[in-house]
Scaffold this active site. Sequence first.
Site, PDB file in Angstrom:
ATOM      1  N   ASN A  12     -29.722 -73.904  20.709  1.00 50.27           N
ATOM      2  CA  ASN A  12     -28.906 -72.726  20.397  1.00 50.27           C
ATOM      3  C   ASN A  12     -27.732 -72.714  21.378  1.00 50.27           C
ATOM      4  O   ASN A  12     -27.916 -72.417  22.553  1.00 50.27           O
ATOM      5  CB  ASN A  12     -29.769 -71.469  20.555  1.00 50.27           C
ATOM      6  CG  ASN A  12     -28.963 -70.184  20.466  1.00 50.27           C
ATOM      7  OD1 ASN A  12     -27.811 -70.189  20.014  1.00 50.27           O
ATOM      8  ND2 ASN A  12     -29.548 -69.090  20.903  1.00 50.27           N
ATOM      9  N   LYS A  14     -25.275 -70.734  21.422  1.00 53.67           N
ATOM     10  CA  LYS A  14     -24.740 -69.374  21.644  1.00 53.67           C
ATOM     11  C   LYS A  14     -23.209 -69.388  21.520  1.00 53.67           C
ATOM     12  O   LYS A  14     -22.665 -70.156  20.752  1.00 53.67           O
ATOM     13  CB  LYS A  14     -25.208 -68.828  22.991  1.00 53.67           C
ATOM     14  CG  LYS A  14     -26.706 -69.004  23.213  1.00 53.67           C
ATOM     15  CD  LYS A  14     -27.213 -68.208  24.365  1.00 53.67           C
ATOM     16  CE  LYS A  14     -28.670 -68.568  24.608  1.00 53.67           C
ATOM     17  NZ  LYS A  14     -29.338 -67.655  25.494  1.00 53.67           N
ATOM     18  N   HIS A 102     -32.579 -63.104  17.224  1.00 50.23           N
ATOM     19  CA  HIS A 102     -32.543 -63.514  18.638  1.00 50.23           C
ATOM     20  C   HIS A 102     -32.447 -62.257  19.497  1.00 50.23           C
ATOM     21  O   HIS A 102     -31.785 -61.288  19.125  1.00 50.23           O
ATOM     22  CB  HIS A 102     -31.342 -64.429  18.885  1.00 50.23           C
ATOM     23  CG  HIS A 102     -31.383 -65.092  20.225  1.00 50.23           C
ATOM     24  ND1 HIS A 102     -31.069 -64.421  21.383  1.00 50.23           N
ATOM     25  CD2 HIS A 102     -31.728 -66.350  20.598  1.00 50.23           C
ATOM     26  CE1 HIS A 102     -31.218 -65.247  22.412  1.00 50.23           C
ATOM     27  NE2 HIS A 102     -31.618 -66.424  21.965  1.00 50.23           N
ATOM     28  N   GLU A 104     -30.771 -61.554  21.963  1.00 47.76           N
ATOM     29  CA  GLU A 104     -29.395 -61.137  22.304  1.00 47.76           C
ATOM     30  C   GLU A 104     -28.773 -60.366  21.141  1.00 47.76           C
ATOM     31  O   GLU A 104     -27.960 -59.465  21.355  1.00 47.76           O
ATOM     32  CB  GLU A 104     -28.565 -62.374  22.692  1.00 47.76           C
ATOM     33  CG  GLU A 104     -28.979 -62.883  24.072  1.00 47.76           C
ATOM     34  CD  GLU A 104     -28.733 -64.364  24.318  1.00 47.76           C
ATOM     35  OE1 GLU A 104     -27.999 -64.997  23.544  1.00 47.76           O
ATOM     36  OE2 GLU A 104     -29.303 -64.885  25.304  1.00 47.76           O
ATOM     37  N   GLU A 172     -39.878 -66.114  22.267  1.00 48.43           N
ATOM     38  CA  GLU A 172     -38.940 -66.170  23.387  1.00 48.43           C
ATOM     39  C   GLU A 172     -39.088 -64.904  24.236  1.00 48.43           C
ATOM     40  O   GLU A 172     -38.493 -63.864  23.905  1.00 48.43           O
ATOM     41  CB  GLU A 172     -37.504 -66.257  22.876  1.00 48.43           C
ATOM     42  CG  GLU A 172     -37.220 -67.472  22.027  1.00 48.43           C
ATOM     43  CD  GLU A 172     -35.748 -67.843  22.074  1.00 48.43           C
ATOM     44  OE1 GLU A 172     -35.455 -68.946  22.524  1.00 48.43           O
ATOM     45  OE2 GLU A 172     -34.904 -67.015  21.703  1.00 48.43           O
ATOM     46  N   GLY A 178     -32.482 -67.676  29.758  1.00 51.34           N
ATOM     47  CA  GLY A 178     -31.324 -67.867  30.626  1.00 51.34           C
ATOM     48  C   GLY A 178     -31.564 -67.494  32.077  1.00 51.34           C
ATOM     49  O   GLY A 178     -30.617 -67.411  32.861  1.00 51.34           O
ATOM     50  N   SER A 216     -35.670 -70.737  28.967  1.00 50.86           N
ATOM     51  CA  SER A 216     -35.529 -71.617  30.135  1.00 50.86           C
ATOM     52  C   SER A 216     -36.267 -72.953  30.003  1.00 50.86           C
ATOM     53  O   SER A 216     -36.786 -73.474  30.986  1.00 50.86           O
ATOM     54  CB  SER A 216     -35.953 -70.884  31.409  1.00 50.86           C
ATOM     55  OG  SER A 216     -35.066 -69.798  31.657  1.00 50.86           O
TER      56      SER A 216
HETATM   57  C1  PEP Z   1     -32.236 -68.956  23.833  1.00 49.63           C
HETATM   58  O1  PEP Z   1     -31.197 -68.341  23.950  1.00 49.63           O
HETATM   59  O2  PEP Z   1     -32.782 -69.017  22.726  1.00 49.63           O
HETATM   60  C2  PEP Z   1     -32.795 -69.597  25.007  1.00 49.63           C
HETATM   61  C3  PEP Z   1     -34.037 -69.970  24.965  1.00 49.63           C
HETATM   62  O3  PEP Z   1     -31.968 -69.743  26.100  1.00 49.63           O
HETATM   63  P1  PEP Z   1     -32.294 -70.559  27.465  1.00 49.63           P
HETATM   64  O4  PEP Z   1     -32.944 -71.851  27.067  1.00 49.63           O
HETATM   65  O5  PEP Z   1     -30.971 -70.770  28.103  1.00 49.63           O
HETATM   66  O6  PEP Z   1     -33.216 -69.711  28.259  1.00 49.63           O
END
Ligand code: PEP
Length: 253
Positions: A12, A14, A102, A104, A172, A178, A216
Site C-alpha cells: 500500500n 498510500k 483502511h 487511515e 491491521e 507506521g 510495520s
Molecule cells: C498500512 O498502511 O497498511 C501499513 C501496514 O503501513 P506500515 O507497513 O507502514 O505500518
Amino acid sequence: MANTPRPLIAGNWKMNGLRHGARIQVDDLLERMAGADLQDRDILLCPPATLIDMMVAARHVRAQPLLVGGQDCHTERSGAHTGDISAEMLKDAGCEYVIVGHSERRADHGEDNDTVRRKARAAIDAGLTAIICIGETENQRQSGETLQVLTGQLEGSVPEGADAANTVIAYEPVWAIGTGLTPTVEDVAEAHAHIRETIGGLIADAPMVRLLYGGSVKPANAAELLAVENVDGALVGGASLKAADFWAIVTAI
Ligand code: PEP
C-alpha cells in the site's frame, strides 16, 4: 486444488510516489519477479490512483503477473462525487483489487463499518477483490477489547456474497501502522484465529479466505509474522515503497 489459501503480499503506497521514481521502483520489482518462481504466491501493489495506469503498462511491457489495486473506492458506480473514484473505474484502469476500510480512511474520512461494507459490495460488483481492513486502536487493546472490536468490524464490514475469491481480510492493529511497533506473534495468532472463526459465520468458504497481517511489516520481521498460523500474507505500507525491501518480504514466505 490446494486446500490452503494462496499467499498474497500486498503493498500500500498510500499518498506517496511521483511517476519517475515510482517507475524505477516498479521496474526494479518486475525485474526481480522475472527472475523468480512465483507460482505459489500473489504480489499486489496499490499505488495512488495517479500511478495505476503507469503500473498496469509497466507490468504489460515486462509480462509479469504483478497485480494492481486501488486504495479506496466509492460506494456508488458513478455520479456527483467530486474527487472520488468508483470500483468500476479502477477495474477499467486495469486493477484487480481495492483496499477498503483502511484505518487511515476510517479515521481521516469518518468511514464506519456500513460505509466499508458498501464499498466492499461495490468492489465485488465491479469484479474486483476487496481487501477489507480491520484492527483495534491502542486504547481498545489496552482495555482488552481487541477481539470484540474485530468481531464488530467483521460483522459490520463484510458484505453478503463475500467469498474467498472476491474478499481478503487484512488485520491491521491501528497502533502498529507506521509506528515500527508490532504485536507479538502470539497476539497475531490469537487475532487471526479469531478472525478465521468469526468469518465462518459470514463467508461460506471461510477457511480459504486470505487473512493478511499489516502493521510495520519489514524485511527483518516478515518471516516470523508470515509463519504465524492463519496468516496468509501481508499488507505492507512503508516497506513497499522500495522494491528491494518489498521483495525481501515477498520472498520471506
Ligand atoms: C498500512 O498502511 O497498511 C501499513 C501496514 O503501513 P506500515 O507497513 O507502514 O505500518
